[in-house]
Motif scaffolding. Structure first.
Motif, PDB file in Angstrom:
ATOM      1  N   ARG A 148      -3.466  -8.387  -1.406  1.00  0.00           N
ATOM      2  CA  ARG A 148      -2.383  -8.932  -2.211  1.00  0.00           C
ATOM      3  C   ARG A 148      -2.686  -8.953  -3.697  1.00  0.00           C
ATOM      4  N   GLN A 149      -3.952  -8.776  -4.088  1.00  0.00           N
ATOM      5  CA  GLN A 149      -4.294  -8.779  -5.517  1.00  0.00           C
ATOM      6  C   GLN A 149      -4.734  -7.415  -6.022  1.00  0.00           C
ATOM      7  N   GLY A 150      -4.590  -6.393  -5.196  1.00  0.00           N
ATOM      8  CA  GLY A 150      -4.927  -5.047  -5.647  1.00  0.00           C
ATOM      9  C   GLY A 150      -5.359  -4.168  -4.499  1.00  0.00           C
ATOM     10  N   PRO A 151      -5.048  -2.873  -4.570  1.00  0.00           N
ATOM     11  CA  PRO A 151      -5.402  -1.947  -3.493  1.00  0.00           C
ATOM     12  C   PRO A 151      -6.905  -1.909  -3.240  1.00  0.00           C
ATOM     13  N   GLY A 152      -7.278  -1.976  -1.984  1.00  0.00           N
ATOM     14  CA  GLY A 152      -8.677  -1.855  -1.608  1.00  0.00           C
ATOM     15  C   GLY A 152      -9.495  -3.115  -1.769  1.00  0.00           C
ATOM     16  N   THR A 153      -8.886  -4.221  -2.230  1.00  0.00           N
ATOM     17  CA  THR A 153      -9.614  -5.480  -2.385  1.00  0.00           C
ATOM     18  C   THR A 153      -9.119  -6.469  -1.335  1.00  0.00           C
ATOM     19  N   TYR A 154     -10.064  -7.189  -0.737  1.00  0.00           N
ATOM     20  CA  TYR A 154      -9.704  -8.079   0.370  1.00  0.00           C
ATOM     21  C   TYR A 154     -10.292  -9.477   0.185  1.00  0.00           C
ATOM     22  N   PRO A 155      -9.661 -10.304  -0.686  1.00  0.00           N
ATOM     23  CA  PRO A 155      -9.979 -11.738  -0.695  1.00  0.00           C
ATOM     24  C   PRO A 155      -9.335 -12.415   0.510  1.00  0.00           C
ATOM     25  N   VAL A 156      -9.560 -13.722   0.627  1.00  0.00           N
ATOM     26  CA  VAL A 156      -9.065 -14.477   1.780  1.00  0.00           C
ATOM     27  C   VAL A 156      -7.924 -15.392   1.344  1.00  0.00           C
ATOM     28  N   PHE A 157      -6.867 -15.414   2.146  1.00  0.00           N
ATOM     29  CA  PHE A 157      -5.694 -16.227   1.878  1.00  0.00           C
ATOM     30  C   PHE A 157      -5.451 -17.190   3.034  1.00  0.00           C
ATOM     31  N   GLN A 158      -4.730 -18.260   2.737  1.00  0.00           N
ATOM     32  CA  GLN A 158      -4.397 -19.258   3.742  1.00  0.00           C
ATOM     33  C   GLN A 158      -2.889 -19.448   3.778  1.00  0.00           C
ATOM     34  N   PHE A 159      -2.334 -19.457   4.997  1.00  0.00           N
ATOM     35  CA  PHE A 159      -0.900 -19.630   5.194  1.00  0.00           C
ATOM     36  C   PHE A 159      -0.632 -20.975   5.859  1.00  0.00           C
ATOM     37  N   ASP A 160       0.327 -21.703   5.314  1.00  0.00           N
ATOM     38  CA  ASP A 160       0.766 -22.971   5.882  1.00  0.00           C
ATOM     39  C   ASP A 160       2.089 -22.733   6.617  1.00  0.00           C
ATOM     40  N   PRO A 161       2.091 -22.767   7.963  1.00  0.00           N
ATOM     41  CA  PRO A 161       3.325 -22.445   8.692  1.00  0.00           C
ATOM     42  C   PRO A 161       4.443 -23.462   8.482  1.00  0.00           C
ATOM     43  N   ASP A 162       4.119 -24.700   8.162  1.00  0.00           N
ATOM     44  CA  ASP A 162       5.163 -25.706   7.940  1.00  0.00           C
ATOM     45  C   ASP A 162       5.854 -25.502   6.590  1.00  0.00           C
ATOM     46  N   LYS A 163       5.070 -25.191   5.563  1.00  0.00           N
ATOM     47  CA  LYS A 163       5.629 -25.008   4.222  1.00  0.00           C
ATOM     48  C   LYS A 163       6.021 -23.556   3.959  1.00  0.00           C
ATOM     49  N   GLY A 164       5.434 -22.622   4.727  1.00  0.00           N
ATOM     50  CA  GLY A 164       5.707 -21.207   4.495  1.00  0.00           C
ATOM     51  C   GLY A 164       5.035 -20.667   3.256  1.00  0.00           C
ATOM     52  N   THR A 165       3.970 -21.319   2.796  1.00  0.00           N
ATOM     53  CA  THR A 165       3.304 -20.927   1.561  1.00  0.00           C
ATOM     54  C   THR A 165       1.990 -20.205   1.849  1.00  0.00           C
ATOM     55  N   ILE A 166       1.617 -19.314   0.914  1.00  0.00           N
ATOM     56  CA  ILE A 166       0.359 -18.572   0.994  1.00  0.00           C
ATOM     57  C   ILE A 166      -0.410 -18.792  -0.297  1.00  0.00           C
ATOM     58  N   LYS A 167      -1.697 -19.117  -0.184  1.00  0.00           N
ATOM     59  CA  LYS A 167      -2.533 -19.267  -1.373  1.00  0.00           C
ATOM     60  C   LYS A 167      -3.892 -18.612  -1.141  1.00  0.00           C
ATOM     61  N   ASP A 176     -15.730  -7.609  -0.364  1.00  0.00           N
ATOM     62  CA  ASP A 176     -14.482  -7.711   0.386  1.00  0.00           C
ATOM     63  C   ASP A 176     -14.734  -8.359   1.738  1.00  0.00           C
ATOM     64  N   CYS A 177     -13.763  -9.146   2.171  1.00  0.00           N
ATOM     65  CA  CYS A 177     -13.895  -9.824   3.465  1.00  0.00           C
ATOM     66  C   CYS A 177     -13.527  -8.865   4.592  1.00  0.00           C
ATOM     67  N   GLU A 178     -14.417  -8.785   5.581  1.00  0.00           N
ATOM     68  CA  GLU A 178     -14.172  -7.900   6.715  1.00  0.00           C
ATOM     69  C   GLU A 178     -13.931  -8.657   8.014  1.00  0.00           C
TER      70      GLU A 178
END
Length: 628
Positions: A148-167, A176-178
């Protein structure tokens, strides 16, 4: 002479090659064979009453559910696109899955509400990759790595199913996270990090403090992959080859900087963690002995048992939530992937799915024979030989050298319908695990570095000599085929050894290292640079190992098959190779599938591709007068 490479294949020996005698063998029908079902993964429902799995029963991969004691399966998702199972939420409310568009390998993440059967796209992106999604133990959030922050880069994100938000919660600066694994209390994440997808390290990230502890740093010689936690949350399970043998094994790491590896399964052959029991300190792992993959259970006291079936390959194994059963996906050379359930207390095994259709039975197929032969430098090369039933060793039969993809992959004693088809129509097929393959130690895998299309290709040429030595094969009727890396090696073989082959079928290949590197996915670019070096500094190597520049040497007829949306070996590779080969005046046939990517998953395309290949090979290889 290149020194012999140390490999556990020295422990293997070929039995005498024989043609099985069977009244059940007959030429297989492509349409019937390719209606046999595929199964990719399996998950338990929270209550243990059902198993979720992704299968192509309808000709498209969708998600189905089947009672865990066997019963009629029910389709849960209905899509024309490839739909792949991830995880059910711990509260049983949601089922997470991914779906890409026409094989582009850039999926969105979807939640299926298992109560209301509504579906929501939680990422809503285009041309962005996601990997390794994990629910938190309390089910209140899920984490994943993404571009989400650039091609080929894999940071970690968290999704809240109640709020529908991603951070974003963890950056990619340290690699990169594998892979990701929550601790039992949900307060920490075990991460696998990488910079080039060749070497990986392991760390633990504290979600409350934001501190990250590097357990096994990324180095330039080993891989360490996180796989689970001990029940007290004080140690992390990993699969690693950070040992003096360079062999994969399961180990434990304490939660401190640079702890010693506590090896649990280190032996002569690769062993890998499959799943960790959710109720006790027990884990399932597999041992890969030359392409046969056995499943075992082990506890931290060293008590161990082997789980049937004992022949073939275990693709996956998953503990039920109560830890009392294992769901297993198993296949063998003569049997497609099916789900089995093993009861740990009763030590009983039950088959849950039946993938064969149309009156087909295991007796209609051949079991491949494990063979070992010396390559040009006497390095032993292991592989599998498929011999048609009821034939004589009279030097009259056509043969195919089949090259697997990767190159960091392996040909297993598993289900390959195309090879069964060819064998049923009289071809001997040899599938070598050439250097660069996995399963034979890190040294064997890394021996291909800056030698792509070199030693691996010579291993395939040595397979031709082995085929001739069996007494079954007509030397003038040998073809070569493969997909991805196998497609590349097919083109290399036709250009570097043009007089060996009666024909070649190259599927989703690489043809020109320079253009492939320019046009492919950024993750693959990093991989190429590790394997081949720099395109400027190592220009001569890149050119010498690009079959496009030697297309004028091709003598054998060539069939090329590709997917329009391939991000690994872009379609330009196929198009430019076809144009160059045609200038040489040889027979060149091409088919590009507009709604596929790197490989073909829509049933009608699978069937079309194998029919084209079969007709092409029958015309140029199968007929007695092929090169007469």
């Amino acid at each position: 002479m290149v020194p012999l490479i140390s490999t556990p294949a020295t422990k293997l020996a070929s039995a005498t090659v024989t043609s099985p005698s069977s009244s059940s063998h007959r030429p297989l029908d492509i349409d019937k064979l390719y209606y046999t079902r595929g199964i990719l993964s399996v998950q338990w429902s929270v209550d243990g009453e059902h198993l979720y799995f992704d299968t192509n029963i309808t000709g498209r991969y969708n998600i189905w559910a089947v009672p865990s004691n066997r019963g009629w399966p029910v389709q849960l998702t209905v899509s024309d696109e490839r739909t792949l199972l991830q995880d059910p939420s711990p509260d049983g409310r949601y089922l997470l899955y991914t779906q890409d568009v026409q094989g582009d390998e850039k999926p969105n993440l979807y939640l299926l509400d298992l109560t209301e059967f509504t579906i929501s796209n939680i990422t809503v992106t285009e041309k962005i990759g996601y990997r390794d999604t994990r629910w938190s133990p309390d089910g209140r959030s899920l984490v994943f790595a993404g571009e989400r922050q650039g091609p080929g880069t894999y940071p970690v994100f968290q999704f809240d199913p109640d709020k529908g938000t991603i951070k974003k919660i963890i950056g990619h600066e340290a690699g990169d996270c594998e892979s990701l694994e929550f601790s039992p209390d949900g307060h920490k994440l075990a991460l696998t990090r990488t910079r080039n997808y060749q070497y990986t390290g392991a760390s633990v990230y504290d979600l409350e403090t934001g501190n990250e502890t590097m357990l096994a740093p990324i180095d330039d010689k080993s891989t360490t992959i996180t796989g689970g936690w001990t029940r007290d949350g004080k140690r992390v399970y990993v699969t690693s080859n950070a040992n003096d043998r360079g062999i994969d094994a399961v180990a434990l790491l304490e939660l401190k900087q640079g702890p010693e590896f506590q090896w649990l399964t280190l032996q002569d052959w690769d062993s890998q963690l499959v799943d960790v029991s959710p109720t006790e300190d027990r884990f399932a792992y597999v041992v890969n002995e030359g392409g046969n993959v056995r499943l075992l259970l082990r506890d931290l006291n060293g008590q161990e048992e082997e789980i049937p079936p004992t022949q073939g390959v275990v693709r996956a194994a998953k503990f039920s939530r109560d830890g009392k059963r294992l769901a297993i996906i198993h296949a063998s050379g003569d049997s497609p992937h099916d789900i089995w359930v093993y009861d740990l207390k009763a030590r009983s095994l039950k088959q849950i799915t039946d993938s064969l259709v149309g009156g087909l039975h295991r007796e209609n197929f051949v079991n491949p024979q494990l063979v070992v032969y010396p390559s040009f430098d006497q390095t032993p090369i292991a592989g599998f030989l498929y011999v048609p039933a009821n034939i004589k060793a009279d030097h009259s039969h056509p043969a195919i050298v089949y090259s697997h993809g990767g190159p960091q992959w392996e040909h297993f004693n598993s289900w390959f319908p195309s090879l069964q088809y060819y064998t049923s129509h009289g071809y001997l097929v040899i599938a070598p695990n050439f250097r660069g393959s996995t399963g034979f130690g890190r040294g064997f895998t890394e021996s291909l570095r800056k030698d792509a299309g070199g030693g691996d290709l010579k291993d395939l040429v040595a397979a031709v000599d082995y085929l001739k030595s069996t007494g079954y094969v007509d030397p003038s009727r040998i073809a070569i085929t493969g997909g991805s890396w196998g497609g590349y090696l097919t083109l290399m073989a036709l250009t570097k050894y043009p007089d060996l082959w009666a024909a070649g079928v190259s599927i989703v290949p690489l043809a020109n290292w320079f253009t492939a590197h320019e046009n492919e996915d950024p993750v693959l670019q990093k991989n190429d640079e590790w394997l081949m070096g720099d395109p400027v500094e190592d220009h001569d190597l890149w050119q010498d190992r690009s079959p496009l520049f030697f297309a004028n040497r091709i003598r054998a007829p060539l069939l090329l098959l590709a997917g329009r949306n391939d991000i690994r070996c872009p379609v330009k590779e196929t198009e430019q190779m076809a144009e160059a080969a045609r200038k040489n005046g040889v027979t060149v046939e091409v088919k590009i599938y507009e709604n596929e990517g790197h490989g073909f998953v829509r049933r009608e395309n699978e069937i079309d591709a194998i029919k084209r290949s079969a007709k092409f090979l029958e015309t140029h290889v199968g007929q007695r007068s092929a090169k007469g």
